[in-house]
Design a protein around this motif. Structure first.
Motif, PDB file in Angstrom:
ATOM      1  N   SER A  88      14.532  -3.024  -3.120  1.00 10.31           N
ATOM      2  CA  SER A  88      14.519  -4.486  -3.128  1.00 10.31           C
ATOM      3  C   SER A  88      14.965  -5.093  -1.813  1.00 10.31           C
ATOM      4  O   SER A  88      15.804  -5.984  -1.785  1.00 10.31           O
ATOM      5  N   ARG A  89      14.427  -4.606  -0.728  1.00  7.41           N
ATOM      6  CA  ARG A  89      14.691  -5.239   0.574  1.00  7.41           C
ATOM      7  C   ARG A  89      13.646  -6.323   0.760  1.00  7.41           C
ATOM      8  O   ARG A  89      12.670  -6.170   1.497  1.00  7.41           O
ATOM      9  N   TRP A  90      13.897  -7.426   0.078  1.00  4.28           N
ATOM     10  CA  TRP A  90      12.860  -8.447  -0.009  1.00  4.28           C
ATOM     11  C   TRP A  90      12.495  -9.037   1.338  1.00  4.28           C
ATOM     12  O   TRP A  90      11.335  -9.378   1.578  1.00  4.28           O
ATOM     13  N   SER A  91      13.456  -9.157   2.199  1.00  3.62           N
ATOM     14  CA  SER A  91      13.136  -9.737   3.510  1.00  3.62           C
ATOM     15  C   SER A  91      12.239  -8.795   4.301  1.00  3.62           C
ATOM     16  O   SER A  91      11.345  -9.238   5.015  1.00  3.62           O
ATOM     17  N   THR A  92      12.499  -7.498   4.183  1.00  5.26           N
ATOM     18  CA  THR A  92      11.663  -6.522   4.875  1.00  5.26           C
ATOM     19  C   THR A  92      10.245  -6.542   4.315  1.00  5.26           C
ATOM     20  O   THR A  92       9.266  -6.519   5.051  1.00  5.26           O
ATOM     21  N   ILE A  93      10.169  -6.619   2.990  1.00  6.79           N
ATOM     22  CA  ILE A  93       8.858  -6.662   2.345  1.00  6.79           C
ATOM     23  C   ILE A  93       8.128  -7.943   2.732  1.00  6.79           C
ATOM     24  O   ILE A  93       6.952  -7.923   3.095  1.00  6.79           O
ATOM     25  N   ALA A  94       8.861  -9.052   2.689  1.00 10.28           N
ATOM     26  CA  ALA A  94       8.238 -10.341   3.008  1.00 10.28           C
ATOM     27  C   ALA A  94       7.759 -10.376   4.458  1.00 10.28           C
ATOM     28  O   ALA A  94       6.772 -11.045   4.780  1.00 10.28           O
ATOM     29  N   ALA A  95       8.452  -9.644   5.313  1.00  8.84           N
ATOM     30  CA  ALA A  95       8.070  -9.633   6.724  1.00  8.84           C
ATOM     31  C   ALA A  95       6.696  -9.017   6.944  1.00  8.84           C
ATOM     32  O   ALA A  95       6.051  -9.263   7.963  1.00  8.84           O
ATOM     33  N   GLN A  96       6.256  -8.206   5.991  1.00  7.15           N
ATOM     34  CA  GLN A  96       4.928  -7.603   6.108  1.00  7.15           C
ATOM     35  C   GLN A  96       3.843  -8.515   5.554  1.00  7.15           C
ATOM     36  O   GLN A  96       2.665  -8.202   5.625  1.00  7.15           O
ATOM     37  N   LEU A  97       4.263  -9.629   4.963  1.00  3.17           N
ATOM     38  CA  LEU A  97       3.309 -10.553   4.351  1.00  3.17           C
ATOM     39  C   LEU A  97       3.399 -11.893   5.067  1.00  3.17           C
ATOM     40  O   LEU A  97       4.259 -12.702   4.755  1.00  3.17           O
ATOM     41  N   PRO A  98       2.529 -12.124   6.010  1.00  4.80           N
ATOM     42  CA  PRO A  98       2.591 -13.347   6.807  1.00  4.80           C
ATOM     43  C   PRO A  98       2.618 -14.589   5.936  1.00  4.80           C
ATOM     44  O   PRO A  98       1.797 -14.742   5.040  1.00  4.80           O
ATOM     45  N   GLY A  99       3.581 -15.453   6.205  1.00  2.00           N
ATOM     46  CA  GLY A  99       3.653 -16.711   5.476  1.00  2.00           C
ATOM     47  C   GLY A  99       4.414 -16.627   4.170  1.00  2.00           C
ATOM     48  O   GLY A  99       4.596 -17.631   3.498  1.00  2.00           O
ATOM     49  N   ARG A 100       4.853 -15.433   3.804  1.00  3.44           N
ATOM     50  CA  ARG A 100       5.599 -15.287   2.554  1.00  3.44           C
ATOM     51  C   ARG A 100       7.093 -15.225   2.845  1.00  3.44           C
ATOM     52  O   ARG A 100       7.506 -14.678   3.863  1.00  3.44           O
ATOM     53  N   THR A 101       7.887 -15.729   1.920  1.00  4.90           N
ATOM     54  CA  THR A 101       9.333 -15.663   2.080  1.00  4.90           C
ATOM     55  C   THR A 101       9.906 -14.621   1.124  1.00  4.90           C
ATOM     56  O   THR A 101       9.267 -14.251   0.135  1.00  4.90           O
ATOM     57  N   ASP A 102      11.103 -14.188   1.437  1.00  2.40           N
ATOM     58  CA  ASP A 102      11.724 -13.177   0.572  1.00  2.40           C
ATOM     59  C   ASP A 102      11.938 -13.712  -0.834  1.00  2.40           C
ATOM     60  O   ASP A 102      11.753 -13.001  -1.820  1.00  2.40           O
TER      61      ASP A 102
END
Length: 309
Positions: A88-102
């Motif tokens: 659940s490293r949401w910020s890391t995951i979100a960083a791979q999805l342009p425009g998405r936030t954690d």
DNA sequence: AAGGCTAGCAACCGCACCAGA
DNA sequence: CTCTGGTGCGGTTGCTAGCCT
């Protein structure tokens, strides 16, 4: 002595943001940036809000190029792949999805993806993966288990992925969807020393080796994911041309047996209860939430390592 | 049509960790 | 070493819209 509160909680406004507040914050940040001090910012611009609240509002809503809702199948697969691999490293995951936030990714996972893939929820959805080879897998929602339940989710995903051959793009491993400019957020230099081997063992056992990963991503260890002082995350442009070729995936054994074995190994289920979880009856009493055994993570590690040979 | 229930989402809270002064 | 502020996270709450009875 405890830490001083960042603001006077009693006097600051809470709840939904008004359009005027948004406008004030947006205008100020557009002109001055955040200057790295969110705590002082609301006072400076005359907003009766907590600094943390301002930061959250900016990052999750006001930032340019933010996208809400409408997650694509591609994004679904990427989230699942990364969650299974790094948790659940949401910020890391979100960083791979342009425009998405954690926060967006977390909410999306908790309200939709988790139910769709793992089942459970307040109104349990009794299906698993929407794939032709969909297994008879029924797993309850791992609520309330803290780190242990997170590890269980990842274990479930890992087992499911391994058995149904879930791929992000036919013929390509999931990381072909990542952004090369951000690769090193997952590199040893960025603090994820075991990441590459973890990816290999947990997500694509027997497919590619660590050296292939690192070669495919360039020299590695440099250019960490850049997050600007305004909290914006830089995004790069993906290229599948550097993706290492994937060899064939092999599956052995029966998935349900495997999960049952793991559950018993964890020790959160009695022999007779495990059937309630795996291919069991709808609305059964079994629940992942009863699993609070601290050793779940190590069992998961052992599992993925065992299938990484 | 009305009320209850649920899903989805924005936002908050408390805690932990880290970096810099 | 200590303190402060920024950041990330899991968990939770509260509101709203839509569905169901």
């Amino acid at each position: 002595m405890g830490r001083a509160p960042c603001c006077d909680k009693a006097s600051v406004k809470k709840g939904p943001w008004a359009a005027e507040e948004d406008a004030v914050l947006r205008a100020y940040v557009a002109e001055h940036g955040t200057a790295g001090n969110w705590i002082a910012l609301p006072r400076k611009i005359g907003l009766n809000r907590c600094g943390k609240s301002c930061r959250l509002r900016w990052l999750n809503y006001l930032r340019p190029n933010i996208r809400h809702g409408g997650f694509t199948g591609e994004e679904d697969r990427l989230i699942c792949s990364l969650y299974a691999s790094i948790g659940s490293r949401w910020s890391t995951i979100a960083a791979q999805l342009p425009g998405r936030t954690d926060n967006d990714v977390k909410n999306y996972w908790n309200t939709k993806l988790k139910r769709r893939l793992l089942g459970g929820g307040r109104r349990p959805i009794r299906y698993a993966l929407p794939l032709p080879q969909q297994p008879r897998l029924l797993l309850m929602s791992p609520t309330g288990g803290g780190a242990a339940s997170t590890a269980l989710e990842r274990m479930q995903l890992s087992v499911q992925r391994r058995h149904v051959g879930l791929q992000d793009t036919p013929g390509l491993p999931f990381y072909s969807n990542l952004w090369p400019a951000q690769q090193s957020v997952l590199s040893p230099a960025a603090g994820y020393s075991g990441f590459w081997s973890h990816i290999q063992t947990s997500t694509y056992p027997g497919r590619v080796n660590v050296q292939d990963h690192q070669r495919a991503w360039g020299s590695g260890g440099t250019t960490p994911l850049s997050t600007s002082s305004t909290g914006e995350t830089a995004v790069g442009v993906g290229s599948s041309s550097s993706t290492p070729a994937a060899s064939s995936v092999t599956f052995d054994g029966d998935m349900e047996d495997e999960i049952e074995m793991l559950l018993q190994q964890i020790g959160c289920l009695e022999e007779e209860d495990s059937r309630l979880l795996i291919g069991g009856e709808a609305g059964s009493a079994g629940s992942w939430s009863s699993c609070s055994t601290p050793g779940v993570d190590s069992v998961f590690q052992g599992y993925v390592q065992g299938h990484g040979q």
